[in-house]
Scaffold this active site. Structure first.
Site, short mmCIF file in Angstrom:
data_model
loop_
_atom_site.label_atom_id
_atom_site.label_comp_id
_atom_site.label_asym_id
_atom_site.label_seq_id
_atom_site.Cartn_x
_atom_site.Cartn_y
_atom_site.Cartn_z
CB SER A 443 12.32 -7.77 -15.84
OG SER A 443 12.13 -8.73 -14.83
CG HIS A 464 13.92 -5.07 -19.38
ND1 HIS A 464 12.80 -4.34 -19.11
CD2 HIS A 464 13.59 -6.38 -19.23
CE1 HIS A 464 11.81 -5.18 -18.80
NE2 HIS A 464 12.28 -6.41 -18.87
CD GLU A 476 12.30 -0.48 -19.94
OE1 GLU A 476 11.74 0.46 -19.38
OE2 GLU A 476 12.20 -1.65 -19.52
CG ASN A 514 8.37 -4.56 -16.26
OD1 ASN A 514 7.68 -4.85 -17.22
ND2 ASN A 514 9.41 -5.29 -15.89
#
Length: 738
Positions: A443, A464, A476, A514
């Protein structure tokens, strides 16, 4: 009998015409201009044929219909925008006439004098349900696959082909509003309980039951066309309605913060429509539908949540010329909660999966996560015992990497540590067959760095997932510097197989989602430090359209994870890369007070034992001198929280991390719930206009810091009057090819 492209018509000895909707070359029936033309002709044909005593309409596919086609939705916006240029004074009237076409067609069916019965199998949504409601009888299969819904509100509009009027005249107003303002799916049993269908029968009895309704003398007249009709509950001017209607707008505002014009229009359509004759009510609905279609929210939500999501789900970013992957077996290394959940969604898609960990005890413990999820699904009626057992039989726990020797794809989901991941990569590649793909579920760690540990970086990619994996619809897919087309194709085929929506991003720290999430969280840190009361931060976020406040979100992702990321950023990029005040705040919470978030029951919130609800930790206000509520402008808080995320998304476009605006928009909504009414991060900017966004950024930068300064790209786009969807047109390649 005439022949049709999308329908077949067969009349039996009893004079009942069976109209079977089966569009060639499509997995699901949808409404298009052609389909409406043919349905109109079928109504005329069956009325003109004296041998036809009634009509049953059903689907030749496993589902009935998903509603309107993408091309039809797109054409409405294209038509309106073209008319605004050509004939601005009459553009709205022309749009009104266009959107009334389906309404008129269904009303024609309803008043044609021949009884029609809709025989519903599988999914029946949107316009297809509105058509079924215009039929005089409705029978649905009681199979688990049946989903009956009017989900239009989820994409920024509302049921505009008679749905608001027919549902509110069949079901009580409260149930009708609940169904339409949430877009919830109904089972056949629930639809029958709401009086939306007449019967729920065994799948093999669907057509016989529908035909029997006609044989039993079904009247070809809708209830509301009968003299003396009263809506369930007596309509608007009753004691029951006097309890419902004053509260309804307040309840809707609590749920939507007034951000969704389509949801409010449903209330208006039902409230006004129930007070007038049915045909007038349809006109009211048509007017509101025309009005809502002209809003930025409707355009942006339909583009992102309907059109782009479908295009990405169907492989818009998949490299051409590579055969579809046959996923014979997938390996997952790391049987912790994340790896175990990835194994579960893989097995749920019918793919055998080997779950590897350091020993059989750890691997079997990982499988037990799936056992818990299966038990829960059986309890909720989503799986049968046999289906649950079959799913679990596809998960094989193992402590031996050699069991991955015949895998098509291996996903590592081990601890976020470069050395641990390096050891796993080397162990897997020692047994992985030639041409198989290795994917990392990291991540935070850049994929290109991890790929340096691989002997075949061309077959190395990032996939991800978001937690909880079984619920979060986004994945992702991250390209390393050397990732090849085949690795991308396999990753996208896998994501499609597990029924998630992929976004493809280039490699960077934190990737796309993120990066945006932590900008949101860090803005909340700034607000806390300024003395903004924590409750105002959380409430302003929800008013801005976010599903959860930034402090609540930080508790969910873990405050000590924020600490790790801040420390790693300092180690890699130097102390200037983070705000030292943020580190001070987080270090105090984690190191001094052991407040790590939901996982240890205390973070920005306290988490008492159930059934008590979480609440903001009262001592938080002692950290910094508090401002009075009246000194804080809520509108500014809302802007700051949305703008900081959108600005970070714009940076990822400028840096070439995200190359397709559809992926930024869809990724932001599915990944962390970015205010869906905006259509996503870039649609938020495009919707207000890049020039206005740049001006807002400059105003915020002057008051709250340089992190709000607009980027060079944004300034250039503002000067050229561009949008993200024109500057980075995702369809440019298709137009050139055409």
């Amino acid at each position: 009998m005439s022949t049709y492209k999308n329908f077949t018509v067969e009349t039996d000895a009893d004079g009942i015409a069976l109209v079977t909707w089966d569009m060639p070359g499509k997995s699901m029936n949808v409404f298009t201009a052609d389909v409406m033309d043919e349905l109109n002709a079928i109504i005329d044909q069956t009325v003109a044929d004296s041998a036809v005593k009634g009509v049953v309409i059903t689907s030749g596919k496993s589902s009935f219909s998903g509603g309107a086609d993408l091309s039809m939705i797109k054409s409405m916006f294209t038509f309106y925008n073209e008319e605004k240029v050509k004939d601005p004074a009459n553009a709205a009237q022309k749009l009104f006439d266009l959107v009334g076409r389906m309404t008129g067609l269904f009303r024609k069916l309803e008043t044609c004098g021949t009884p029609w019965v809709s025989a519903i199998n599988g999914t029946c949504m949107g316009g297809a349900l509105e058509m079924s409601l215009a039929c005089h009888g409705r029978v649905a299969s009681n199979a688990k696959s049946v989903k009956i819904a009017l989900p239009e509100v989820k994409v920024g509009i509302f049921p505009g082909a008679g749905g608001t009027q027919r549902v509110s005249r069949l079901a009580d107003a409260q149930s009708a509003l609940q169904m339409m303002t949430t877009g919830q799916s109904l089972t056949a049993a629930r639809a029958k309980a709401m009086n939306l269908i007449h019967q729920a029968v065994e799948p093999d009895q669907l057509i016989p039951a529908a035909k029997q309704m006609i044989k039993d003398g079904l009247k070809p007249i809708a209830p509301w066309d009968e003299k003396g009709f009263k809506a369930p509950g007596g309509g608007i001017w009753t004691p029951t309605a006097a309890q419902l209607w004053p509260a309804a707008p307040a309840i809707l505002r609590r749920e939507t913060a007034g951000n969704y014009p389509g949801a409010l229009a449903i209330l208006k359509c039902v409230y006004e429509g129930l007070q007038v004759p049915f045909d007038t009510a349809l006109k009211i609905e048509q007017r509101y539908f025309t009005q809502v279609l002209q809003t930025t929210e409707a355009f942006s939500m339909i583009r992102s949540l309907f059109i782009s999501m479908q295009e990405l789900g169907k492989g818009a970013r998949r490299p051409a010329g590579i055969a579809k992957t046959e996923l014979k077996k997938v390996g997952v290394v790391g049987a912790g909660f994340m790896g175990a959940s990835i194994a579960y969604v893989t097995a749920a898609a019918g793919i055998p999966v080997t779950l590897v960990d350091r020993d059989m005890e750890a691997a079997s413990k990982g499988k037990s996560v799936s056992e818990g999820l299966v038990k829960d699904s059986i309890g909720k009626g989503r799986l049968t015992q046999d289906e649950g057992a079959a799913l679990l039989s596809r998960i094989t726990p193992s402590a031996d990497y050699a069991d991955l020797k015949d895998a098509t794809l291996v996903i590592e989901a081990v601890f976020e540590d470069r050395d641990v991941k390096k050891a796993v990569i080397e162990a897997v590649e020692a047994v992985l067959p030639e041409g198989a793909i290795f994917a990392s579920n990291t991540s935070t760690l850049p994929i290109s760095g991890l790929a340096k540990n691989s002997k075949r970086p061309v077959d190395f990619i990032g996939v991800h997932f978001f937690s909880p994996v079984e619920k979060m619809m986004l994945t992702e897919v991250i390209l390393g510097k050397e990732t090849g087309d085949k690795a991308l194709a396999v990753a996208l085929d896998y994501v499609a197989a597990i029924k998630k929506t992929p976004i493809v991003v280039n490699d960077t720290r934190g990737f796309f989602v993120n990066r945006c999430v932590f900008r949101y969280i860090h803005e909340a840190y700034d607000m806390l430090i300024e003395g903004v009361p924590a409750a105002m931060i959380e409430n302003a976020a929800k008013m801005a359209g976010m599903p959860v406040g930034p402090l609540s979100l930080n508790d969910e992702v873990a405050i000590d994870l924020s600490q790790k990321i801040l420390k790693a950023t300092v180690a890699d990029l130097g102390e200037a890369a983070v705000d030292p005040r943020h580190l001070t705040l987080i270090n105090k919470l984690v190191d001094d007070l052991d407040r790590r978030g939901r996982k240890n029951g205390k973070g920005f919130y306290d988490y008492p034992a159930k059934p008590a609800k979480k609440s903001l930790w009262p001592e938080l206000k002692t950290f910094y001198p508090q401002k009075k509520a009246e000194e804080v402008d809520v509108a500014v808080l809302k802007h700051r929280l949305l703008v900081t995320i959108a600005l970070e998304a714009a940076r990822t476009i400028e840096e070439g991390i995200v190359t397709d605006p559809r992926e930024a928009d869809v990724g932001s909504i599915l990944g962390f719930g970015f205010a869906p009414y905006t259509g996503g991060v870039l649609s938020y900017i495009d919707g207000m206009g890049v020039k206005s966004f740049v001006a807002l950024c400059e105003k915020l930068a002057a008051a709250y810091g340089d992190h709000f300064k607009p980027t060079a790209l944004l300034r250039e786009m503002a000067a050229n009057n561009e949008t993200f969807y024109t500057r980075f047109d995702p369809y440019a390649g298709e137009q050139k090819a055409a």
